[in-house]
Design a protein around this motif. Structure first.
Motif, PDB file in Angstrom:
ATOM      1  N   THR A   1       1.146  -1.360  -0.089  1.00 21.61           N
ATOM      2  CA  THR A   1       0.171   0.021   0.098  1.00 21.61           C
ATOM      3  C   THR A   1       1.024   1.408  -0.310  1.00 21.61           C
ATOM      4  O   THR A   1       1.954   1.257   0.461  1.00 21.61           O
ATOM      5  CB  THR A   1      -1.026  -0.164   1.124  1.00 21.61           C
ATOM      6  N   ALA A   2       0.799   2.420  -0.230  1.00 18.24           N
ATOM      7  CA  ALA A   2       0.518   3.585  -0.543  1.00 18.24           C
ATOM      8  C   ALA A   2       1.346   3.774   1.089  1.00 18.24           C
ATOM      9  O   ALA A   2       2.536   4.252   0.694  1.00 18.24           O
ATOM     10  CB  ALA A   2       0.069   4.476  -0.959  1.00 18.24           C
ATOM     11  N   ALA A   3       0.576   3.570   2.306  1.00 19.12           N
ATOM     12  CA  ALA A   3       1.925   4.180   3.456  1.00 19.12           C
ATOM     13  C   ALA A   3       2.176   3.244   4.151  1.00 19.12           C
ATOM     14  O   ALA A   3       3.086   4.069   4.899  1.00 19.12           O
ATOM     15  CB  ALA A   3       0.072   4.572   4.402  1.00 19.12           C
ATOM     16  N   ALA A   4       2.142   2.209   3.644  1.00 20.13           N
ATOM     17  CA  ALA A   4       3.527   1.336   4.400  1.00 20.13           C
ATOM     18  C   ALA A   4       4.661   0.648   3.001  1.00 20.13           C
ATOM     19  O   ALA A   4       5.599   0.831   3.819  1.00 20.13           O
ATOM     20  CB  ALA A   4       2.860  -0.019   4.485  1.00 20.13           C
ATOM     21  N   GLY A   5       4.183   1.246   2.244  1.00 17.92           N
ATOM     22  CA  GLY A   5       5.525   1.343   1.367  1.00 17.92           C
ATOM     23  C   GLY A   5       6.457   2.100   0.819  1.00 17.92           C
ATOM     24  O   GLY A   5       7.331   1.522   0.838  1.00 17.92           O
ATOM     25  N   LEU A   6       5.624   3.377   0.765  1.00 21.70           N
ATOM     26  CA  LEU A   6       6.648   4.429   0.446  1.00 21.70           C
ATOM     27  C   LEU A   6       7.459   5.012   0.988  1.00 21.70           C
ATOM     28  O   LEU A   6       8.630   5.248   0.785  1.00 21.70           O
ATOM     29  CB  LEU A   6       5.442   5.729   0.021  1.00 21.70           C
ATOM     30  N   PRO A   7       7.752   5.092   2.562  1.00 21.41           N
ATOM     31  CA  PRO A   7       8.260   5.439   3.522  1.00 21.41           C
ATOM     32  C   PRO A   7       9.022   4.306   3.330  1.00 21.41           C
ATOM     33  O   PRO A   7      10.653   4.734   3.955  1.00 21.41           O
ATOM     34  CB  PRO A   7       6.873   5.763   4.495  1.00 21.41           C
ATOM     35  N   ALA A   8       8.319   3.258   3.937  1.00 24.12           N
ATOM     36  CA  ALA A   8       9.562   1.898   3.707  1.00 24.12           C
ATOM     37  C   ALA A   8      10.851   2.121   2.335  1.00 24.12           C
ATOM     38  O   ALA A   8      12.260   1.962   2.702  1.00 24.12           O
ATOM     39  CB  ALA A   8       9.147   1.095   3.337  1.00 24.12           C
ATOM     40  N   LEU A   9      10.040   2.613   1.060  1.00 18.25           N
ATOM     41  CA  LEU A   9      10.568   2.982   0.430  1.00 18.25           C
ATOM     42  C   LEU A   9      11.995   3.982   0.294  1.00 18.25           C
ATOM     43  O   LEU A   9      12.815   3.926  -0.192  1.00 18.25           O
ATOM     44  CB  LEU A   9       9.906   2.775  -1.457  1.00 18.25           C
ATOM     45  N   VAL A  10      11.348   5.047   0.358  1.00 12.49           N
ATOM     46  CA  VAL A  10      12.189   5.974   0.108  1.00 12.49           C
ATOM     47  C   VAL A  10      13.343   6.067   1.507  1.00 12.49           C
ATOM     48  O   VAL A  10      14.696   6.684   1.082  1.00 12.49           O
ATOM     49  CB  VAL A  10      11.336   7.360   0.731  1.00 12.49           C
ATOM     50  N   ALA A  11      13.209   5.251   2.485  1.00 12.95           N
ATOM     51  CA  ALA A  11      14.180   5.260   3.402  1.00 12.95           C
ATOM     52  C   ALA A  11      14.848   4.374   3.552  1.00 12.95           C
ATOM     53  O   ALA A  11      16.100   4.750   2.994  1.00 12.95           O
ATOM     54  CB  ALA A  11      13.647   4.117   4.887  1.00 12.95           C
ATOM     55  N   ALA A  12      14.420   3.274   2.965  1.00 14.69           N
ATOM     56  CA  ALA A  12      15.891   2.760   1.577  1.00 14.69           C
ATOM     57  C   ALA A  12      16.586   2.920   0.506  1.00 14.69           C
ATOM     58  O   ALA A  12      18.376   2.746   0.555  1.00 14.69           O
ATOM     59  CB  ALA A  12      15.326   1.358   1.038  1.00 14.69           C
TER      60      ALA A  12
END
Ligand code: ZN
Length: 258
Positions: free
Chosen positions: A241-252
């Motif tokens: 999902t947007a709210a779960a995936g995008l923050p993790a992606l940006v952090a990575a």
């Protein structure tokens, strides 16, 4: 999280993100059809989302969009919206444009600078007769944002220019996408090194032609969505999902830079 996705973001200087209903779902924004509840359950989309429907019953249609606008004002951007703002500011990213099918303002309120609204906006109404833009009064938001306020028909305001009725600034069934915004979206997509498609199937035209442009340029297109049904064809897919995936992606992506 796909390693290739992180690598594609790290390699991209110009990114376009195409967002749809799934982007705002975790902020509690209902889709058009899901919002047809309560007072509105008796009405079909042809009544509430066409020029003909508005002309037939302006107060009904204006009241419906005011209720939706109130819902947006009472919602807050989710972690996915905030992550896209952060991605735009990341080292190595020269340019990030968001092309959205959503009519809310959550990308803007999250701090994103470049947001292109393909389907118009609940916050940009205009005159039905002369297209003159309507500016909400300062009190319009404050007075109408109480969550407990019942949905009801509301007479639309009149145009200060010609006296015509003010219509919602969203694209209705049977209407063309706004010319300027569509041209901007195509321009940005043509220049893009990478397209992320978040919370939309990306398969409904004309928006669906945007991923095709990126692919013709030999650049990657990633679909980020919790619906596995969208994982077909040659496009890369990440089930999140947007709210779960995008923050993790940006952090990575950020971590890999050091
Ligand atoms: Zn007017």
């Amino acid at each position: 999280m796909p390693v290739d996705l992180v690598a594609d973001i790290r390699a991209a200087r110009r990114i376009v993100v195409l967002t749809g209903a799934g982007m705002s779902a975790e902020s509690g924004i209902a889709t058009f059809r899901d919002a047809l509840t309560g007072l509105w359950s008796r009405f079909d989309p042809q009544t509430l989302a066409t020029r003909e429907g508005f002309k037939r019953d302006p107060a009904l249609v204006w009241g419906w969009y005011e209720a939706r606008r109130r819902g947006v004002l009472n919602a807050t951007p989710n972690a996915g919206h905030l992550a896209l703002r952060d991605l735009a500011a990341m080292d190595g990213v020269a340019d990030l444009a968001i092309v959205t099918q959503n009519v809310d303002n959550l990308h803007e309120r999250a701090g994103s600078q470049q947001v292109i609204h393909l389907h118009g906006s609940l916050f940009a109404p205009r005159c039905l007769a002369c297209a003159h833009a309507y500016a909400y009064a300062e009190t319009d938001g404050a007075g109408q944002t109480s969550p407990g306020e019942p949905d009801r028909p509301v007479q639309p305001p009149r145009c200060t220019h010609c006296g015509g009725p003010i219509r919602p600034g969203v694209v209705w069934f049977g209407e063309e996408l706004p010319t300027r915004e569509w041209a901007q979206a195509v321009d940005r997509v043509r220049e893009a090194d990478l397209l992320l498609v978040v919370g939309t199937s990306g398969q409904v035209y004309p928006a669906a032609s945007l991923p095709a442009i990126v692919e013709q340029n030999g650049r990657p297109v990633w679909i980020i969505d919790p619906d596995e049904g969208l994982a077909k064809g040659t496009r890369e897919f990440w089930n999140s999902t947007a709210a779960a995936g995008l923050p993790a992606l940006v952090a990575a992506c950020a971590r890999k830079q050091h």
